[in-house]
Design a protein around this motif. Sequence first.
Motif, PDB file in Angstrom:
ATOM      1  N   UNK A 218      37.164  49.578  46.638  1.00  0.00           N
ATOM      2  CA  UNK A 218      35.955  49.341  45.853  1.00  0.00           C
ATOM      3  C   UNK A 218      34.900  50.374  46.223  1.00  0.00           C
ATOM      4  N   UNK A 219      34.362  51.029  45.204  1.00  0.00           N
ATOM      5  CA  UNK A 219      33.309  52.008  45.427  1.00  0.00           C
ATOM      6  C   UNK A 219      31.966  51.347  45.137  1.00  0.00           C
ATOM      7  N   UNK A 230      26.841  42.035  47.502  1.00  0.00           N
ATOM      8  CA  UNK A 230      27.220  40.981  46.544  1.00  0.00           C
ATOM      9  C   UNK A 230      28.350  41.430  45.637  1.00  0.00           C
ATOM     10  N   UNK A 231      28.267  42.664  45.187  1.00  0.00           N
ATOM     11  CA  UNK A 231      29.332  43.209  44.343  1.00  0.00           C
ATOM     12  C   UNK A 231      30.654  43.192  45.128  1.00  0.00           C
ATOM     13  N   UNK A 236      36.006  41.297  46.031  1.00  0.00           N
ATOM     14  CA  UNK A 236      36.989  40.916  47.048  1.00  0.00           C
ATOM     15  C   UNK A 236      37.591  39.546  46.741  1.00  0.00           C
ATOM     16  N   UNK A 237      36.765  38.644  46.252  1.00  0.00           N
ATOM     17  CA  UNK A 237      37.239  37.313  45.908  1.00  0.00           C
ATOM     18  C   UNK A 237      38.265  37.399  44.773  1.00  0.00           C
ATOM     19  N   UNK A 264      30.044  40.427  55.931  1.00  0.00           N
ATOM     20  CA  UNK A 264      29.983  39.434  54.855  1.00  0.00           C
ATOM     21  C   UNK A 264      31.334  39.263  54.170  1.00  0.00           C
ATOM     22  N   UNK A 265      32.040  40.362  53.942  1.00  0.00           N
ATOM     23  CA  UNK A 265      33.281  40.273  53.146  1.00  0.00           C
ATOM     24  C   UNK A 265      34.542  40.293  54.001  1.00  0.00           C
TER      25      UNK A 265
END
Length: 295
Positions: A218-219, A230-231, A236-237, A264-265
């Motif tokens: 993910x960029x 948040x993105x 990721x979810x 966070x992720x």
Amino acid sequence: MAFEGLSERLQSALQKLRGKGKVNEADVKAAMREVRLALLEADVNFKVVKEFVSKVSERAVGQEVLKSLTPGQQVIKVVNEELTQLMGGSQAKLSLTSKPSVIMMVGLQGAGKTTTAGKLAHYLRKQNKQPLLVAGDVYRPAAIRQLEVLGEQIDIPVFSMGDQENPVTIAEKGIAHGKEEGHDVVIVDTAGRLHIDETMMDELKAIRQEVSPDEVLLVVDAMTGQDAVNVAENFNREMALTGVVLTKLDGDTRGGAALSVRAVTDCPVKFAGMGEKVDALEPFHPERMASRILG
Ligand code: GDP
């Protein structure tokens, strides 16, 4: 320069401890209050800040730190170690095992996905790989042409089928083409949109399902701070990312995304974009980033 603002704030928060012969709990507490503010001001996720400060405080008031010969330095060392941990501890490398290996690039429009695809191809070739770029961003006007121009500049072939084909087909055909032509890495650029939406996610999931990539990167634009986090959480979810690339770190004075996204992720940051040029991509080294921040 990257992290300039954060760096200044943190350094001044810790300055008072630096040369001190004796440090007591109150000194540590006062410094940690400033560290906390510096991190919040840098747009680091508040839960991450809370945990970070509590971990550092707990370690810093330990007897082996306060009773050491250079307590101030020891506290700073603890901050450095915990910052490193926060960013993932050690470098997370790409895992490229299939032949050809497939890297799928995902992200929102403007994050730097297409540029990063080119940079990554350039980086991998320097590692003696033979990359192929696949132009699968069929929605953003000019994205395909942009990748083709980039490919010409860095002398890396670009597979494209125009913007009328289904992106899943483009990815599949691109990978088959890469295999035929003896490429060992195929980098698939995909469509981003302005916001996360279901159609985009479904399409990306369909590509992922069909081509089983080795890496789904993910960029995100580091300058957008918590928005980037948040993105990343959302993607990721939905997609089970294998890594994040933080772009525009060269213009990111705050560092909030860089410091929060891993915590966070739980998804590792693998690369950092440090400029617009094609060679401005660096593997993300948490320990070097921490040292850069603390000066
Ligand atoms: P996409 O819509 O995600 O494919 O975005 P692009 O690849 O077209 O990039 C958007 C803009 O960000 C372009 O002007 C790029 O040159 C710029 N960009 C991408 N990565 C970086 C970076 O690491 N640093 C800087 N300063 N600019 C970047």
